[in-house]
Design a protein around this motif. Sequence first.
Motif, PDB file in Angstrom:
ATOM      1  N   LEU A 319       0.831  -1.201   0.000  1.00 23.85           N
ATOM      2  CA  LEU A 319       0.000   0.000   0.000  1.00 23.85           C
ATOM      3  C   LEU A 319       0.865   1.250   0.000  1.00 23.85           C
ATOM      4  O   LEU A 319       1.915   1.302   0.649  1.00 23.85           O
ATOM      5  N   ILE A 320       0.396   2.273  -0.718  1.00 20.30           N
ATOM      6  CA  ILE A 320       1.085   3.564  -0.775  1.00 20.30           C
ATOM      7  C   ILE A 320       0.189   4.622  -0.141  1.00 20.30           C
ATOM      8  O   ILE A 320      -0.954   4.809  -0.561  1.00 20.30           O
ATOM      9  N   LEU A 321       0.730   5.307   0.867  1.00 15.26           N
ATOM     10  CA  LEU A 321      -0.005   6.356   1.561  1.00 15.26           C
ATOM     11  C   LEU A 321       0.434   7.715   1.047  1.00 15.26           C
ATOM     12  O   LEU A 321       1.606   7.906   0.685  1.00 15.26           O
ATOM     13  N   SER A 322      -0.495   8.664   1.001  1.00 13.04           N
ATOM     14  CA  SER A 322      -0.159  10.027   0.578  1.00 13.04           C
ATOM     15  C   SER A 322       0.686  10.704   1.649  1.00 13.04           C
ATOM     16  O   SER A 322       0.757  10.257   2.803  1.00 13.04           O
ATOM     17  N   GLU A 323       1.365  11.804   1.266  1.00  9.86           N
ATOM     18  CA  GLU A 323       2.239  12.512   2.197  1.00  9.86           C
ATOM     19  C   GLU A 323       1.482  13.025   3.417  1.00  9.86           C
ATOM     20  O   GLU A 323       2.013  13.031   4.531  1.00  9.86           O
ATOM     21  N   ASP A 324       0.239  13.475   3.183  1.00 12.14           N
ATOM     22  CA  ASP A 324      -0.539  13.983   4.320  1.00 12.14           C
ATOM     23  C   ASP A 324      -1.279  12.877   5.057  1.00 12.14           C
ATOM     24  O   ASP A 324      -2.067  13.140   5.977  1.00 12.14           O
ATOM     25  N   LEU A 325      -1.063  11.611   4.649  1.00  9.03           N
ATOM     26  CA  LEU A 325      -1.635  10.429   5.322  1.00  9.03           C
ATOM     27  C   LEU A 325      -3.158  10.433   5.325  1.00  9.03           C
ATOM     28  O   LEU A 325      -3.796   9.970   6.279  1.00  9.03           O
ATOM     29  N   THR A 326      -3.764  10.956   4.244  1.00  9.93           N
ATOM     30  CA  THR A 326      -5.229  10.988   4.160  1.00  9.93           C
ATOM     31  C   THR A 326      -5.764  10.124   3.030  1.00  9.93           C
ATOM     32  O   THR A 326      -6.980  10.056   2.849  1.00  9.93           O
ATOM     33  N   SER A 327      -4.891   9.453   2.251  1.00 12.70           N
ATOM     34  CA  SER A 327      -5.366   8.569   1.197  1.00 12.70           C
ATOM     35  C   SER A 327      -4.427   7.389   1.059  1.00 12.70           C
ATOM     36  O   SER A 327      -3.248   7.465   1.441  1.00 12.70           O
ATOM     37  N   VAL A 328      -4.960   6.276   0.504  1.00 15.91           N
ATOM     38  CA  VAL A 328      -4.188   5.054   0.354  1.00 15.91           C
ATOM     39  C   VAL A 328      -4.582   4.379  -0.949  1.00 15.91           C
ATOM     40  O   VAL A 328      -5.748   4.383  -1.331  1.00 15.91           O
ATOM     41  N   LYS A 329      -3.589   3.796  -1.625  1.00 17.49           N
ATOM     42  CA  LYS A 329      -3.852   3.064  -2.864  1.00 17.49           C
ATOM     43  C   LYS A 329      -2.903   1.879  -2.955  1.00 17.49           C
ATOM     44  O   LYS A 329      -1.908   1.785  -2.220  1.00 17.49           O
ATOM     45  N   HIS A 330      -3.200   0.974  -3.886  1.00 17.68           N
ATOM     46  CA  HIS A 330      -2.354  -0.200  -4.098  1.00 17.68           C
ATOM     47  C   HIS A 330      -1.190   0.180  -5.001  1.00 17.68           C
ATOM     48  O   HIS A 330      -1.370   0.794  -6.050  1.00 17.68           O
ATOM     49  N   THR A 449     -24.406  -4.252  16.328  1.00 18.69           N
ATOM     50  CA  THR A 449     -24.377  -4.006  17.773  1.00 18.69           C
ATOM     51  C   THR A 449     -23.551  -5.098  18.430  1.00 18.69           C
ATOM     52  O   THR A 449     -23.638  -6.269  18.052  1.00 18.69           O
ATOM     53  N   ASP A 450     -22.732  -4.714  19.386  1.00 13.74           N
ATOM     54  CA  ASP A 450     -21.845  -5.660  20.057  1.00 13.74           C
ATOM     55  C   ASP A 450     -21.397  -5.035  21.365  1.00 13.74           C
ATOM     56  O   ASP A 450     -21.750  -3.893  21.674  1.00 13.74           O
ATOM     57  N   THR A 451     -20.624  -5.781  22.123  1.00 15.23           N
ATOM     58  CA  THR A 451     -20.031  -5.258  23.351  1.00 15.23           C
ATOM     59  C   THR A 451     -18.537  -5.101  23.117  1.00 15.23           C
ATOM     60  O   THR A 451     -17.843  -6.076  22.816  1.00 15.23           O
ATOM     61  N   PHE A 452     -18.046  -3.876  23.229  1.00 11.26           N
ATOM     62  CA  PHE A 452     -16.641  -3.600  22.958  1.00 11.26           C
ATOM     63  C   PHE A 452     -15.851  -3.632  24.263  1.00 11.26           C
ATOM     64  O   PHE A 452     -16.258  -3.009  25.256  1.00 11.26           O
ATOM     65  N   THR A 453     -14.725  -4.326  24.235  1.00  7.49           N
ATOM     66  CA  THR A 453     -13.927  -4.486  25.451  1.00  7.49           C
ATOM     67  C   THR A 453     -12.474  -4.065  25.269  1.00  7.49           C
ATOM     68  O   THR A 453     -11.694  -4.177  26.213  1.00  7.49           O
ATOM     69  N   GLU A 454     -12.103  -3.623  24.062  1.00  9.09           N
ATOM     70  CA  GLU A 454     -10.728  -3.180  23.841  1.00  9.09           C
ATOM     71  C   GLU A 454     -10.724  -1.998  22.885  1.00  9.09           C
ATOM     72  O   GLU A 454     -11.760  -1.621  22.334  1.00  9.09           O
ATOM     73  N   ARG A 455      -9.561  -1.406  22.688  1.00 15.16           N
ATOM     74  CA  ARG A 455      -9.451  -0.226  21.837  1.00 15.16           C
ATOM     75  C   ARG A 455      -9.805  -0.590  20.394  1.00 15.16           C
ATOM     76  O   ARG A 455      -9.415  -1.648  19.886  1.00 15.16           O
ATOM     77  N   LEU A 456     -10.551   0.292  19.734  1.00 11.68           N
ATOM     78  CA  LEU A 456     -10.972   0.079  18.359  1.00 11.68           C
ATOM     79  C   LEU A 456     -10.334   1.136  17.446  1.00 11.68           C
ATOM     80  O   LEU A 456     -10.200   2.291  17.832  1.00 11.68           O
ATOM     81  N   TYR A 457      -9.982   0.711  16.225  1.00 12.03           N
ATOM     82  CA  TYR A 457      -9.344   1.600  15.257  1.00 12.03           C
ATOM     83  C   TYR A 457     -10.136   1.601  13.945  1.00 12.03           C
ATOM     84  O   TYR A 457     -10.660   0.552  13.538  1.00 12.03           O
ATOM     85  N   PRO A 458     -10.188   2.738  13.251  1.00 15.90           N
ATOM     86  CA  PRO A 458     -10.722   2.732  11.885  1.00 15.90           C
ATOM     87  C   PRO A 458      -9.822   1.856  10.999  1.00 15.90           C
ATOM     88  O   PRO A 458      -8.595   1.885  11.134  1.00 15.90           O
ATOM     89  N   ILE A 459     -10.432   1.071  10.107  1.00 15.92           N
ATOM     90  CA  ILE A 459      -9.668   0.197   9.227  1.00 15.92           C
ATOM     91  C   ILE A 459     -10.074   0.471   7.785  1.00 15.92           C
ATOM     92  O   ILE A 459     -11.249   0.748   7.499  1.00 15.92           O
ATOM     93  N   PHE A 460      -9.078   0.398   6.860  1.00  9.95           N
ATOM     94  CA  PHE A 460      -9.334   0.722   5.453  1.00  9.95           C
ATOM     95  C   PHE A 460      -8.570  -0.254   4.556  1.00  9.95           C
ATOM     96  O   PHE A 460      -7.481  -0.737   4.917  1.00  9.95           O
ATOM     97  N   SER A 461      -9.133  -0.510   3.394  1.00  8.10           N
ATOM     98  CA  SER A 461      -8.445  -1.289   2.367  1.00  8.10           C
ATOM     99  C   SER A 461      -8.886  -0.757   1.006  1.00  8.10           C
ATOM    100  O   SER A 461     -10.087  -0.736   0.704  1.00  8.10           O
ATOM    101  N   PRO A 462      -7.927  -0.325   0.145  1.00  7.46           N
ATOM    102  CA  PRO A 462      -8.307   0.214  -1.164  1.00  7.46           C
ATOM    103  C   PRO A 462      -8.660  -0.868  -2.173  1.00  7.46           C
ATOM    104  O   PRO A 462      -9.217  -0.577  -3.221  1.00  7.46           O
ATOM    105  N   CYS A 463      -8.314  -2.132  -1.885  1.00  7.34           N
ATOM    106  CA  CYS A 463      -8.635  -3.235  -2.799  1.00  7.34           C
ATOM    107  C   CYS A 463      -8.401  -4.547  -2.068  1.00  7.34           C
ATOM    108  O   CYS A 463      -7.781  -4.590  -1.004  1.00  7.34           O
TER     109      CYS A 463
END
Length: 481
Positions: A319-330, A449-463
């Motif tokens: 994966l390639i991330l943009s310089e400002d870390l706001t976009s990702v591509k393969h 809906t679920d019960t959360f018990t640990e830290r959660l992170y946004p996750i992304f995949s461009p493909c």
Amino acid sequence: MAASKHAGDFMEEVTCPVCLELLYFPVTLECGHNFCKSCIDRVWESEKQPSCPECREEFTSRNYAVNRLLANVIKRVQIQCQKEEGPNSCQKDQLCMEHKIRLELFCKEDESLVCSLCVPEHPGHTFFTVQKALEMYKDNLATSLSRTQSTLKHLKEIKCQQEMKIAEITAHAKSLQLHVTSEFAKLHQFLQEKEENLVQQLKEEETGILKEMEENLRKIKEDINAVQESVSNIQLQLQQQGTLTFLKEIKSFLERYVQIICLKNDHKEDDRQRVVAHCLNLGTYKGPLAYGVWKEMRSILNPGLANLVLDTKTAHPSLILSEDLTSVKHGNKRQVLPAYPERFNKRLYVLGSEGFISGRHYWEVEVKNKTDMLVGVAKESIDRSGDPNNGYWALHLSNEKTWHVYMKTALKYLELREMPQKIGTYLDYDGGQVSFYNADNMSHLDTFTDTFTERLYPIFSPCHNDGSKNAEPLKLFHLKL
């Protein structure tokens, strides 16, 4: 005849509800109903929880009391019946109406009582003794009763569960209504305060300008009155008829007139200052009011739009991330990167740099022209080196138009009427909710809906795999004001 009818009615009252015959060795249950001892014993043999076959009341133990008084009453009624209608009257229904002999057999096929002389009239039929048929049918009824009671118990349980679900939905709806009302009350209060403050500011500005103008107008009126008075005096002086009188008074009059001329000259020199011409601040009250208020409204939005950035340490090497870390591509090529333990090595995933252990959060991702992508929320403990099948809640697009959602290991397909250009993800950590939206019109796509018990992170995949046919980057949307 009346006595016979009375006895018949009473006989119905002393009939066993199970075998439908006169009570034999009657016993009374805790609920007050009477049964043959053998009948209630047989019914209770097939029940785990003893209950009354008539009123369905359940008992903690198999207890009953022998009703000797009722047994004696039944015996006396039978004796009375024999006295009134003859010794065989109580058994006349046991005789064949055609052959006048005792009904001793039961035809299985016709399900009817017959005598021995009736047998030839039922060729090929199966016959049982009355006692055998009685036992068979009672056993069948007892089995049916047990099944029916089991069904009734099950239905009552289902009814109770349904009532509980109805109560839960009613309570949840009230809770959500209070939440909606509270959220909009904040907006209403904010807008009302902004409106009231702006109107008050306008009134104060109007009052200040008018006060200065009205004060200037008052002074102008005073000067007008003074000049008008001087004009009248000059006119009177001109109307003097006597030459001597006119000349005698001209010196003093001219001295006063010089003051009037000076006042007049002063007005000519100060005309530009004497007219107060202030204007209301048009730009403040007739500009982009709604936009300005909308910008200020961001301070009370909860959640507002989070300006996320991506975590380079978690990004898959392809994966390639943009310089400002706001976009990702393969990148179609695996890069040589530090082997951080946080980095995904098998799946083409990257996490947001910020994790959440409480609160409500919302972010948006531009997915325009994407044919394959994934967005959602992942556990901190998600497997980075293998297939993370049990660590995230996500919305996935595949094959250009197939949308489905993952909840841990569960998979569900979605049918969307239109292709979103922007996906919104909402996380309510404390409320145990993850929701996805078409961010173009904020239409709801799906909710977990679920019960959360640990830290959660946004996750992304461009493909999913090959990015050559899915080159468009996945862009985090930042609201710039």
